[in-house]
Design an enzyme around this catalytic site. Structure first.
Site, short mmCIF file in Angstrom:
data_model
loop_
_atom_site.label_atom_id
_atom_site.label_comp_id
_atom_site.label_asym_id
_atom_site.label_seq_id
_atom_site.Cartn_x
_atom_site.Cartn_y
_atom_site.Cartn_z
N GLU A 117 -69.65 66.27 -75.45
CA GLU A 117 -69.15 66.45 -74.07
C GLU A 117 -67.65 66.77 -74.09
O GLU A 117 -67.17 67.62 -73.34
CB GLU A 117 -69.42 65.18 -73.25
CG GLU A 117 -70.92 64.98 -73.04
CD GLU A 117 -71.25 63.75 -72.22
OE1 GLU A 117 -70.87 62.64 -72.64
OE2 GLU A 117 -71.89 63.89 -71.16
N GLU A 137 -78.59 60.23 -76.97
CA GLU A 137 -78.75 59.37 -75.80
C GLU A 137 -80.19 58.87 -75.65
O GLU A 137 -80.42 57.71 -75.30
CB GLU A 137 -78.32 60.12 -74.52
CG GLU A 137 -76.82 60.19 -74.30
CD GLU A 137 -76.13 61.30 -75.09
OE1 GLU A 137 -76.77 61.92 -75.97
OE2 GLU A 137 -74.95 61.53 -74.83
C1 1HE Z 1 -69.61 53.31 -83.55
C2 1HE Z 1 -70.11 54.50 -83.01
C3 1HE Z 1 -70.27 54.57 -81.61
C4 1HE Z 1 -70.01 54.73 -85.14
N1 1HE Z 1 -69.92 53.50 -80.88
N2 1HE Z 1 -69.29 52.27 -82.77
N3 1HE Z 1 -73.23 57.90 -80.16
C5 1HE Z 1 -74.17 57.68 -81.09
O1 1HE Z 1 -75.26 57.25 -80.81
C6 1HE Z 1 -73.76 57.96 -82.50
C7 1HE Z 1 -73.66 56.66 -83.27
N4 1HE Z 1 -73.07 56.85 -84.59
C8 1HE Z 1 -73.77 57.36 -85.65
O2 1HE Z 1 -74.89 57.81 -85.53
C9 1HE Z 1 -73.06 57.34 -86.97
O3 1HE Z 1 -72.05 56.35 -86.90
C10 1HE Z 1 -72.39 58.69 -87.38
C11 1HE Z 1 -73.48 59.72 -87.70
C12 1HE Z 1 -71.48 59.23 -86.29
C13 1HE Z 1 -71.50 58.46 -88.63
O4 1HE Z 1 -72.27 57.80 -89.63
P1 1HE Z 1 -71.49 57.05 -90.82
O5 1HE Z 1 -72.54 56.57 -91.77
O6 1HE Z 1 -70.41 57.92 -91.34
O7 1HE Z 1 -70.74 55.79 -90.13
P2 1HE Z 1 -71.33 54.38 -89.66
O8 1HE Z 1 -71.41 53.46 -90.86
O9 1HE Z 1 -72.59 54.52 -88.89
O10 1HE Z 1 -70.24 53.86 -88.66
C14 1HE Z 1 -68.98 53.36 -89.09
C15 1HE Z 1 -68.52 52.38 -88.06
O11 1HE Z 1 -68.32 53.08 -86.81
C16 1HE Z 1 -69.54 51.30 -87.76
O12 1HE Z 1 -68.81 50.14 -87.38
P3 1HE Z 1 -68.56 48.94 -88.43
O13 1HE Z 1 -67.76 47.95 -87.62
O14 1HE Z 1 -69.92 48.48 -88.84
O15 1HE Z 1 -67.79 49.54 -89.57
C17 1HE Z 1 -70.27 51.83 -86.55
O16 1HE Z 1 -70.86 50.81 -85.75
C18 1HE Z 1 -69.11 52.46 -85.80
N5 1HE Z 1 -69.57 53.48 -84.88
N6 1HE Z 1 -70.36 55.36 -84.02
C19 1HE Z 1 -69.46 52.38 -81.45
N7 1HE Z 1 -70.69 55.67 -81.00
C20 1HE Z 1 -70.11 59.24 -71.44
S1 1HE Z 1 -71.68 59.00 -71.93
C21 1HE Z 1 -71.80 59.53 -73.58
C22 1HE Z 1 -73.03 58.98 -74.18
C23 1HE Z 1 -72.96 59.00 -75.67
O17 1HE Z 1 -72.01 59.39 -76.28
S2 1HE Z 1 -74.37 58.41 -76.42
C24 1HE Z 1 -74.10 58.72 -78.10
C25 1HE Z 1 -73.39 57.60 -78.77
#
Ligand code: 1HE
Length: 267
Positions: A117, A137
Site C-alpha cells: 500500500e 491479509e
Molecule cells: C513483524 C511483522 C509484521 C515481521 N508485524 N511484526 N504483514 C504480514 O502478514 C507479513 C508478516 N511478516 C512475514 O511474513 C515475514 O516476517 C517476512 C516475509 C516479511 C520476513 O520474514 P523473515 O523470516 O525475514 O523475518 P521474521 O523472522 O518473520 O520476522 C522478524 C521479526 O519481525 C519477528 O519479530 P521477533 O521479535 O520474533 O524478532 C517478526 O514477528 C517481526 N515481524 N513482520 C509485526 N508485519 C493498513 S492495513 C495493512 C494490512 C497489512 O499490512 S496485513 C499484512 C501484515
C-alpha cells in the site's frame, strides 16, 4: 480510543542529496513493519522536506522493503479504532501521493500488505530481483486498510487483488513487474541505485510538468473522456506557459536541447 500517534522518527530516516532526498524505513529487526508511530514518522519526514527537494526516493533498510502493518497494533483495536486507524493511513499516504514531489520506491524483499500500500502511493516503483509482492491479509483474517483496495486494484485489477488476498498468492519480481506492480526490474541489490538515477532525472523536469503528472493525470484518468479532454487542455496550457517551458522548447529548436534517443534512461 485511537489516539493521535507520536512519530517514531528513529524508525524513518531522511538524507538530503542535492535535489533529491532519501527517506528510509529503518526498522529492519521488525522487517520495517509499520506501527502507528512509523506511519506518523513517514508523514512528518515528507512534511519537513526542504524546498530544495525536487524528488524523493523511499527505501527500506535490511533484507525487506516493508512487511506491512505492524500486526501487534491490531491486538487492542475495536471497530471504531479500526476506522480511525485506517483513515490515519489514508491521510498520510494520500498526502504523499498528492504532495509536492514525485516519489520513487526502491523495492527489495518483502513488499507485502501495507508495504505494498505504501509502495503504490509512490509514483514510480523499481523492483530488484529479490522483491516479492503479496497481500497476506486473507490469512490474517483482516482486509487491506491503507488504501490498497483503491490503489492496488487500480494498478493490477480487482481479479488479481482478490486472488492474492483469497489464496495468499505471491508474485516474485519478474511476474510482479509483468503484472504492473513496478515499472522497473533490476538485478538484486540495484533498486536503490536505479531509483536514485531516476529521481535525479525527474528532479530536472520543469516543476509544473511534474505537478501536472502527479495531480492532474490521475484525476483525468478517472474522469469521463469529455471532462478529461477539457482538463487536459487547461493543464497543458498552464504547463507550457511557464517561462521554463518556453526556454526548454527554444533550446530544442536552437539545437541545444536534448534529443530523444533509442537508449534512454529506462533501458
Ligand atoms: C513483524 C511483522 C509484521 C515481521 N508485524 N511484526 N504483514 C504480514 O502478514 C507479513 C508478516 N511478516 C512475514 O511474513 C515475514 O516476517 C517476512 C516475509 C516479511 C520476513 O520474514 P523473515 O523470516 O525475514 O523475518 P521474521 O523472522 O518473520 O520476522 C522478524 C521479526 O519481525 C519477528 O519479530 P521477533 O521479535 O520474533 O524478532 C517478526 O514477528 C517481526 N515481524 N513482520 C509485526 N508485519 C493498513 S492495513 C495493512 C494490512 C497489512 O499490512 S496485513 C499484512 C501484515
Amino acid at each position: 480510543m485511537f489516539a493521535k500517534p507520536i512519530a517514531t522518527l528513529s524508525d524513518v530516516s531522511v538524507e538530503h542529496r542535492g535535489a533529491i532526498s532519501i527517506i528510509r524505513l529503518t526498522r529492519p529487526k521488525k522487517r520495517n513493519a509499520i506501527s502507528d508511530g512509523v506511519m506518523a514518522a513517514i508523514g512528518q519526514r515528507f512534511d519537513e522536506l526542504p524546498e530544495t527537494t525536487k524528488a524523493v526516493v523511499i527505501d527500506g533498510e535490511g533484507e525487506h522493503f516493508c512487511a506491512g502493518l505492524d500486526l501487534s497494533s491490531l491486538k487492542e483495536m475495536d471497530a471504531v479504532d479500526g476506522v480511525h486507524h485506517s483513515r490515519s493511513w489514508h491521510k498520510v499516504l494520500t498526502a504523499i501521493e498528492f504532495g509536492q514531489v514525485p516519489i520513487i520506491a526502491a523495492l527489495h524483499g518483502a513488499v507485502v500488505g501495507g508495504g505494498l500500500e505504501l509502495a503504490t502511493s509512490c509514483h514510480i516503483r523499481v523492483a530488484d530481483d529479490t522483491t516479492f509482492f503479496a497481500l497476506p491479509e486473507g490469512s490474517r483474517g483482516i482486509f487491506v486498510g491503507g488504501g490498497g483496495s483503491v490503489r492496488i486494484t487500480k494498478l493490477v485489477g480487482a481479479q488479481t487483488v482478490m486472488d492474492m488476498m483469497m489464496t495468499g498468492r505471491v508474485y516474485k519480481a519478474a511476474d510482479g513487474v509483468a503484472r504492473g506492480f513496478a515499472q522497473y526490474h533490476v538485478p538484486a541489490g540495484q533498486a536503490l541505485a536505479k531509483a536514485i538515477e531516476l529521481a535525479e532525472r525527474i528532479a530536472q523536469n520543469a516543476p509544473m510538468t511534474n505537478y501536472a503528472l502527479m495531480h492532474a493525470l490521475p484525476r483525468i484518468a478517472e474522469q469521463t473522456a469529455d471532462h478529461g479532454f477539457l482538463m487536459e487542455a487547461l493543464m497543458s496550457s498552464v504547463v507550457q506557459s511557464a517561462p521554463e517551458a518556453k526556454a526548454r522548447v527554444r533550446a530544442f529548436l536552437d539545437g541545444t536541447g536534448p534529443k530523444v534517443k533509442p537508449t534512454g534512461i529506462g533501458n
